[in-house]
Design an enzyme around this catalytic site. Structure first.
Site, short mmCIF file in Angstrom:
data_model
loop_
_atom_site.label_atom_id
_atom_site.label_comp_id
_atom_site.label_asym_id
_atom_site.label_seq_id
_atom_site.Cartn_x
_atom_site.Cartn_y
_atom_site.Cartn_z
CG HIS A 646 46.56 35.99 46.53
ND1 HIS A 646 45.40 36.59 46.14
CD2 HIS A 646 46.93 36.61 47.67
CE1 HIS A 646 45.08 37.53 47.01
NE2 HIS A 646 46.00 37.56 47.96
CG ASP A 700 43.61 35.01 43.62
OD1 ASP A 700 43.98 34.00 44.24
OD2 ASP A 700 43.76 36.19 44.03
N GLY A 792 45.17 41.78 53.56
CA GLY A 792 44.53 41.10 54.69
C GLY A 792 43.06 40.82 54.43
CB SER A 794 43.64 38.46 50.01
OG SER A 794 44.18 39.48 49.24
N GLY A 795 40.84 36.90 49.79
CA GLY A 795 40.15 35.64 50.04
C GLY A 795 38.74 35.86 50.57
C1 4AZ Z 1 46.09 42.30 49.31
O1 4AZ Z 1 47.29 42.52 49.31
C2 4AZ Z 1 45.20 43.22 48.57
N1 4AZ Z 1 42.84 47.16 46.69
C3 4AZ Z 1 43.86 42.93 48.47
C4 4AZ Z 1 43.02 43.78 47.78
C5 4AZ Z 1 43.53 44.91 47.21
C6 4AZ Z 1 44.85 45.24 47.30
C7 4AZ Z 1 45.69 44.37 48.01
C8 4AZ Z 1 42.57 45.82 46.48
O2 4AZ Z 1 45.62 41.35 49.92
#
Ligand code: 4AZ
Length: 843
Positions: A646, A700, A792, A794-795
């Site tokens: 994503h 993902d 932020g 993520s990944g």
């Molecule tokens: C995001 O938006 C995100 N609570 C990543 C992890 C989580 C929520 C949002 C887990 O990148």
């Protein structure tokens, strides 16, 4: 290597082979043998000679033991200091080459000889003394005394020396030229007498007011420190000042037996004046600052012949005694206020004593809550007797360690007395606390009061979570209909029932689950088989799980739970990869194991959730050019990263799927602080998973290829990729890291953040997340809320420790907000994509 050697190893042969290898004497030798029938004369002579030799040897040993062993002498050094009250300090005493130094040193050694001569235990074995230094006050002398003691007599001499310390009060004696007080001496740490030191170095630093001096290990920062070296730095300040020593770098071998630094509140290495011993690595984000009690300090460093690390660098300055930084105590009034040990969060000075008087408005009482409490030292590991450093609240002594400070004390009147005391040796970071005026009749207005006296929100009572930290909010509960009633009086959320984890603590939540009876084993597919069937060589479960983790690591039939070796054999051990044992026999489970390790040694951390520098060297920051950090990623090889699909989906404005959109920062700790450890790379390729579903976040995961390989360093290293069968069990602890938002809707972190969360049972998670969890997703979090990944992050990696390595269990993917109660973070299950990663990257 192991595997190449295998062909040369000895393999037991059959009995038959042995028989073949026995050599029978040829028949022609038989006559010679017949002549030697029985022991005969020669045999008797040999017997007598051997017996005589044995007797002689034993006699020799006994003579040696009773006669000579007494004469085996041991060199024993004592370090000491004492005050000479009838002398005035002169500047020349700082220079050991000056005639003034040598004259006073001569008088001191003569007097020490006289003192030792008065004790029969000491006079017999005394060899010599050398003066190491003098400092102000009137004159303090620091010396070493050498004794040559018969083996076994050391304790008697130690006792005689320690009674000398008490004698000091009766000094002076008639005929002594120097009037002596405050004698302190103890045996020198034997590591400092190591015969393997080939170099001894000594440095003196006299600091000036408003000036910062620097000391560092030899070669720092260009080369590792030298082996077999003993170094001392004698630090001095002006009278009326104390010394502040701030280490900006500390990177030594982990084992203090080999290389170590010791800091003393003295100019000679006296055991009862040691402030701290340091070895291993300390992150620069962890404050490592010490202050002395007087105007001297000694830093010693000892290294052995193996493993030399970069070393240390420290800044030396002086601060006026009585300055705000080093004083404590006083009268505190009002409804609320703060207090802390001197120098907090730096190490407090030794020999400190402070007293606070807290007074709140009449009719109220004082509640003192410790936010941090670190007062431990060797010999005071348990917090019961508090004979060394302690805090005393209205006469009650507190000591030891409570890093997350859950301690509260309440007075019975509107006054409270708080004392802090540190003895002469070993210092710690101390405490900070907040005091409040509370109404005794209602100490927690509209809240629940825990046994520890802290207050929590009323709705947290009996909700299944230990919010107080002492379980007091979960005892004697009336359970709501939507929760499980445990036999021990606790209530637990219903979704914990039958999840395979004993949440009640007494097993109530796992009874009547149609699960397995005692004496039975629960298979991975929930079937029950007799425990006797475990490792019997037969797949009784039907999914092979009763044949896993067998003591004999036998080769077993392959299935989806078994680890497949390169030679296509399957073994029963769970998670055999990179655990240091060649389980496959062909070495394949120990191949490609340069992963998942960081140089970092865990040490106590005060404050925050900042990661340490180099603690997660596989963590990557993905920047969109001229915008900044957007997502995290993990290093899996010198050219490949794993991130979330994503993160690389185009939107109306940005071509996130284009390699040219990104710049990648490896070895980064603080955003926008691009130091020499950081490597920046562009991307050659971005490969999102073809089945990524942007509605459900299924699959993902994405791969990124760097435009050129990176060289691994202490700050840039790969994480281990788990085998497809790698088991990350529910409840196990894993780490999340990233520069994402520090709260839902909040701003991104500057310093890399870390947090510990637990893996959550798949079906429990699926219930909590309304059925959105696929088998390609893994849940982790703290269901009480408050700890989670966020926007932020993520990944980035979900790192799971196994042995002394970290495996990539997951990729940060999504969640229902951040850190909400009963809403875990959702991660992409890496094991499900191991084959795809191999196919695309070769890693
Ligand atoms: C995001 O938006 C995100 N609570 C990543 C992890 C989580 C929520 C949002 C887990 O990148």
């Amino acid at each position: 290597m192991d595997y190449m050697d295998r062909g040369l190893r000895y393999t037991p042969t059959t009995g038959k082979d042995w028989e073949n290898s026995v050599q029978f004497l040829p028949a022609s030798d038989n006559k010679k043998l017949e002549k030697k029938k029985g022991p005969g004369k020669v045999g008797a002579v040999i017997g007598v000679v051997v017996l005589a030799a044995v007797i002689a040897l034993m006699t020799g040993l006994l003579v040696w033991h009773f006669h000579f062993r007494k004469n085996v002498r041991v060199k024993r050094m004592y370090s000491g200091s004492m005050r000479i009250t009838n002398q005035v300090f002169e500047d020349a005493y700082e220079n050991s080459n000056s005639s003034e130094f040598q004259e006073l040193a001569r008088q001191v050694t003569t007097q020490l000889k006289t003192i030792y001569s008065k004790s029969p235990q000491l006079s017999k074995y005394y060899v010599d003394s050398t003066v190491q230094a003098f400092s102000e006050g009137s004159v303090i002398v620091y010396y070493l005394s050498e004794f040559s003691i018969p083996a076994g007599q050391e304790a008697a001499v130690d006792n005689a020396m320690s009674s000398m310390n008490k004698l000091s009060r009766t000094l002076p004696r008639p005929g002594d030229s120097l009037v002596i007080q405050d004698v302190v001496s103890s045996v020198l740490d034997s590591r400092m007498l190591s015969t393997s030191f080939s170099r001894y170095l000594r440095h003196s630093v006299h600091t000036k007011p408003n000036y910062i001096d620097q000391i560092q290990s030899p070669g720092f920062p260009n080369s590792p420190y030298p082996p077999n070296t003993f170094i001392q730095w004698q630090l001095r300040a002006e009278p009326g000042y104390i010394i502040k020593l701030y280490f900006d770098t500390m990177n030594l071998e982990k084992n203090c037996k080999n290389d170590f630094i010791r800091i003393y509140d003295s100019l000679v290495a006296i055991e009862s004046r040691v402030m701290e011993e340091l070895c291993g690595y300390f992150s620069p984000s962890e404050p490592l600052t010490f202050v002395s009690s007087g105007n001297v300090m000694l830093v010693t460093m000892a290294t052995n012949d193996q493993k030399n690390y970069p070393g240390f660098r420290a800044q030396v300055s002086q601060i006026k005694r009585g300055s705000r930084e080093t004083t404590c105590g006083g009268l505190l009034t009002g409804e609320r206020g703060l207090l802390s040990s001197p120098s907090f969060p730096n190490f407090y000075p030794p020999s400190m004593s402070c007293q606070w008087s807290i007074e709140v408005p009449a009719g109220k009482v004082v509640k003192l809550t410790f936010l941090k409490f670190l007062l431990s030292e060797p010999g005071q590991e348990n917090s019961r007797d508090c004979r060394k450093d302690y805090v005393e609240v209205d006469g009650k002594k507190l000591c030891g360690e409570k890093p997350d400070g859950t301690m509260t004390e309440t007075s019975s009147t509107n006054k409270m007395s708080v004392k802090f005391f540190s003895d002469t040796s070993y210092v710690d970071r101390g405490f900070n606390a907040v005091f409040e005026a509370i109404d005794m009749a209602d100490p927690c207005p509209n809240q629940f009061q825990c046994k520890s006296q802290s207050c929590i929100k009323s709705e947290l009572r009996c909700d299944g979570w230990d919010d107080c930290g002492d379980l007091s909010d979960e005892q004697n509960c009336q359970c709501k209909p939507e929760s499980i009633k445990c036999n021990n009086g606790m209530c637990k959320p219903k979704f914990w029932k039958c999840d395979g984890v004993d949440d009640c603590g007494d097993g109530t939540d796992e009874i009547g689950c149609g699960g397995c009876k005692s004496g039975e084993l629960t298979c991975k597919n929930n079937k029950c088989v007799s425990e006797k069937k475990h490792c019997d060589g037969i797949d009784d479960c039907g999914d092979g799980s009763d044949e896993l983790n067998c003591a004999r690591n036998t080769e077993i039939q392959c299935n989806e739970l078994t680890y497949r070796c390169k030679n296509n054999k399957c073994i029963s051990k769970v998670n055999p990869e990179c655990d240091g044992t060649d389980d496959c026999g062909d070495g394949s489970d120990e191949q490609d194991c340069n992963c998942g390790r960081s140089m970092f040694t865990r040490s106590r951390i005060v404050g925050g959730q900042d990661a340490e520098v180099g603690e997660f060297p596989w963590q990557v920051s993905l920047h969109v050019k001229s915008f900044g950090h957007v997502c995290g990623a993990s290093i899996i090889s010198p050219t490949w990263l794993v991130t979330a699909a994503h993160c690389v989906q185009d939107d109306g404005r940005t071509r996130f799927s284009e390699p040219g959109t990104w710049e990648v920062y490896l070895g980064l700790h603080i955003q926008r602080k691009i130091d020499s450890h950081v490597v920046k790379r562009n991307l050659k390729r971005v490969i999102p998973h073809p089945n990524y579903n942007h509605y459900t976040y299924d699959n993902d995961i994405a791969l990124m290829e760097l435009d050129s390989p990176v060289t691994y360093s202490e700050y840039i290293r790969p994480v281990c990729l788990p085998a497809p069968q790698h088991d990350f069990p529910s409840s196990s602890t894993v780490w999340i890291t990233g520069w994402g938002a520090t709260r839902e809707g909040g701003s991104a972190a500057t310093v890399l953040q870390k947090a510990q969360v637990r893996i959550i049972n798949h079906s429990v998670c699926n219930d909590l997340m309304s059925g959105q969890i696929t088998s390609r997703m893994l849940c982790a979090g703290v269901l009480t809320g408050g700890v989670d990944a966020c926007q932020g992050d993520s990944g980035g990696p979900l790192s799971s420790p196994s042995g002394n390595r970290m495996f990539l269990a997951g990729v940060v993917s999504w969640g229902d907000g951040c850190a909400r109660r009963n809403k875990p973070g959702i991660y992409t299950t890496v094991t499900q994509f191991r084959g795809w990663i191999k196919e695309k990257t070769g890693v």
